[in-house]
Design a protein around this motif. Structure first.
Motif, short mmCIF file in Angstrom:
data_model
loop_
_atom_site.label_atom_id
_atom_site.label_comp_id
_atom_site.label_asym_id
_atom_site.label_seq_id
_atom_site.Cartn_x
_atom_site.Cartn_y
_atom_site.Cartn_z
N PRO A 22 0.82 -1.21 0.00
CA PRO A 22 0.00 0.00 0.00
C PRO A 22 0.86 1.26 0.00
CG PRO A 22 0.07 -0.92 2.20
CD PRO A 22 0.83 -1.86 1.31
N SER A 23 0.26 2.36 -0.33
CA SER A 23 1.03 3.60 -0.48
C SER A 23 1.59 4.14 0.83
CB SER A 23 0.16 4.67 -1.15
OG SER A 23 -1.00 4.92 -0.38
N ASP A 24 1.07 3.68 1.97
CA ASP A 24 1.58 4.15 3.26
C ASP A 24 2.55 3.15 3.89
OD1 ASP A 24 -0.22 2.17 3.96
OD2 ASP A 24 -1.09 3.30 5.62
N TRP A 25 3.13 2.28 3.09
CA TRP A 25 4.03 1.24 3.60
C TRP A 25 5.21 1.83 4.38
CZ3 TRP A 25 9.17 0.82 2.50
CH2 TRP A 25 9.65 1.56 1.41
N SER A 26 5.74 2.97 3.92
CA SER A 26 6.92 3.55 4.58
C SER A 26 6.58 4.05 5.98
CB SER A 26 7.54 4.66 3.74
OG SER A 26 6.63 5.72 3.57
N GLU A 27 5.40 4.67 6.13
CA GLU A 27 4.98 5.13 7.46
C GLU A 27 4.76 3.95 8.39
OE1 GLU A 27 3.47 6.24 4.66
OE2 GLU A 27 3.56 8.42 4.68
N ARG A 28 4.17 2.88 7.86
CA ARG A 28 3.92 1.69 8.67
C ARG A 28 5.23 1.06 9.13
NH1 ARG A 28 -1.01 -1.76 5.98
NH2 ARG A 28 -2.43 -0.02 5.62
N LEU A 29 6.18 0.94 8.20
CA LEU A 29 7.47 0.33 8.53
C LEU A 29 8.21 1.18 9.57
CD1 LEU A 29 9.43 -1.99 7.96
CD2 LEU A 29 10.38 -0.61 6.10
N CYS A 30 8.25 2.47 9.37
CA CYS A 30 8.94 3.36 10.31
C CYS A 30 8.19 3.46 11.64
CB CYS A 30 9.11 4.75 9.70
SG CYS A 30 10.24 4.75 8.30
N GLY A 31 6.89 3.19 11.61
CA GLY A 31 6.09 3.23 12.83
C GLY A 31 6.55 2.22 13.86
N ALA A 32 7.24 1.17 13.41
CA ALA A 32 7.74 0.16 14.35
C ALA A 32 8.78 0.74 15.31
CB ALA A 32 8.34 -1.01 13.57
N LEU A 33 9.43 1.83 14.91
CA LEU A 33 10.43 2.48 15.77
C LEU A 33 9.96 3.84 16.30
CD1 LEU A 33 13.79 1.85 13.87
CD2 LEU A 33 13.19 1.05 16.14
#
Length: 132
Positions: A22-33
């Motif tokens: 999805p287009s928000d994949w980068s926010e989701r991935l960075c959300g882990a930290l």
């Protein structure tokens, strides 16, 4: 000389060149930290931040994360690998060969002085015996 990469860019492009969804994949991935700061606002870690690079969505990852949180670094690299995303090394630093420890330098300098003293001594003996 050694070259070490200080930063990586995980770009949201698949091997086929299609945008990753999805287009928000980068926010989701960075959300882990990410954390909530004192003001209750979402704050991304300095080690992983969503970015837009040349019009493409990506994640900027500092390789120092590998030392600080190896599991999270591995998670991010596995995410990129499993989804066949492009990973671009950035922020390269070139190191010269490590200089020897001070003791090694002192020993090397002492050996050099000793060698020079022996050569000068031999040179004096050689010229004394020839009558010069």
């Amino acid at each position: 000389m050694k070259t070490k990469c200080k930063e990586l860019l995980i770009l949201g492009l698949t091997i086929e060149g299609r945008p990753f969804r999805p287009s928000d994949w980068s926010e989701r991935l960075c959300g882990a930290l990410a954390i909530y700061n004192r003001n209750g606002r979402w704050e991304y870690s300095e080690y992983a931040q969503p970015v837009i690079y040349e019009g493409k969505i990506g994640v900027h990852v500092k390789t120092a994360l590998k030392d600080i949180n190896p599991a999270m670094y591995q998670f991010m690299m596995d995410f990129a690998y499993n989804n066949q995303l492009k990973v671009i090394p950035t922020g390269k630093v070139t190191y010269l060969e490590e200089s020897p420890a001070p003791e090694e330098t002192e020993v090397a300098w002492s050996v050099t002085k000793l060698t020079l003293a022996l050569l000068l001594h031999q040179w004096k003996i050689r010229f004394k015996n020839t009558g010069h």
